[in-house]
Design a protein around this motif. Structure first.
Motif: not given
Length: 281
Positions: A232-257
């Protein structure tokens, strides 16, 4: 759309490598005549192979529509030896992730945290953020697997509405769901093989209509989906969060620096808010 993001990420990284290697080879070619031209041709051919591999890797994904979210189903990663001895890290004071105080980006987002709700911070470490959240939430729970971290956290948090638990986030029985969960350096600390379990666990712990705040770090689009990436820390991306969260009912509200991100992490970090809407799927 997650599928498009993953495709573009792979395509962009392969294209960048093609451009860089092409320019390098061209420069060498001008200085070395036919020998340089041959090298440039070989590099173009090799990089074209990289691009083909990137496109093929996208074709390995299975896309399943879930109300605007797409689940990128890939084969389960084999169990690896990337588990970290967090207690050992705390005992030897190898805690480079510890900012020594409240996370500035969380402080900047505090007004968006559900007021009066129940909050959870997995992998809370020294738990500086629990004290801050206690000013906004009716109860705050932190959990960490390292006994030394929990000892430090309990010493720093004396508020009546703060609880620090020694336990494993993935199987501990909290006895409740939460209105708000904050994840910063937890997702990037677990081996990639556990990310699917992280998403499923968030799906069970966050209430319908509840919020999840993720500080996505360290962003590395090229290696985020690589099961053999180092950490760690292992590399990440927003797309990977979407991959594991969307199937469980999560919707992305915002994404910003965030201007509040600490300077060493600012170029590799995004503040992403999610909301759970299981009943609407």
């Amino acid at each position: 759309d997650v599928s498009v993001m993953a495709f573009r990420s792979l395509l962009a990284s392969a294209t960048r490598r093609l451009q860089v290697k092409g320019r390098t080879a061209a420069g060498r070619g001008r200085g070395r005549g036919r020998e340089g031209e041959g090298e440039a041709a070989r590099l173009r051919s090799g990089t074209r192979g990289t691009l083909d591999q990137a496109l093929q890797s996208v074709s390995l994904f299975t896309f399943t529509d879930k109300r605007g979210c797409r689940d990128l189903s890939i084969g389960d990663s084999p169990m690896d030896s990337k588990e970290t001895n967090w207690e050992g890290r705390w005992q030897t004071k190898e805690t480079q992730w510890d900012l020594g105080g409240v996370t500035p980006a969380l402080k900047a987002e505090l007004k968006s945290v559900p007021q009066g709700g129940h909050a959870l911070v997995p992998g809370c470490g020294a738990a500086y953020d629990l004290t801050l959240l206690a000013t906004r939430c009716s109860s705050v729970t932190g959990i960490d697997i390292a006994p030394s971290a929990v000892e430090v956290a309990k010493g720093k948090n004396k508020e009546e509405n703060v609880e620090v638990i020694l336990g494993n986030f993935f199987d501990y029985d909290f006895g409740q769901q939460f209105d708000f969960v904050f994840d910063y350096t937890f997702f990037c600390a677990i081996p990639p093989s556990k990310r699917e379990s992280w998403g499923a666990r968030m799906g069970t712990l966050v209430k319908d209509g509840g919020k999840l705040l993720t500080l996505v770090f360290p962003i590395d689009e090229e290696n985020a989906f690589n099961p053999d990436a180092s950490g760690p820390p292992f590399p990440v991306s927003v797309a990977y969060y979407e991959k594991v969260l969307c199937p469980h009912g999560f919707v992305k509200l915002s994404e910003e620096a965030s201007d509040a991100s600490v300077s060493p992490r600012k170029d590799k970090e995004l503040v992403v808010w999610w909301e759970k809407h299981t009943s609407k799927l």
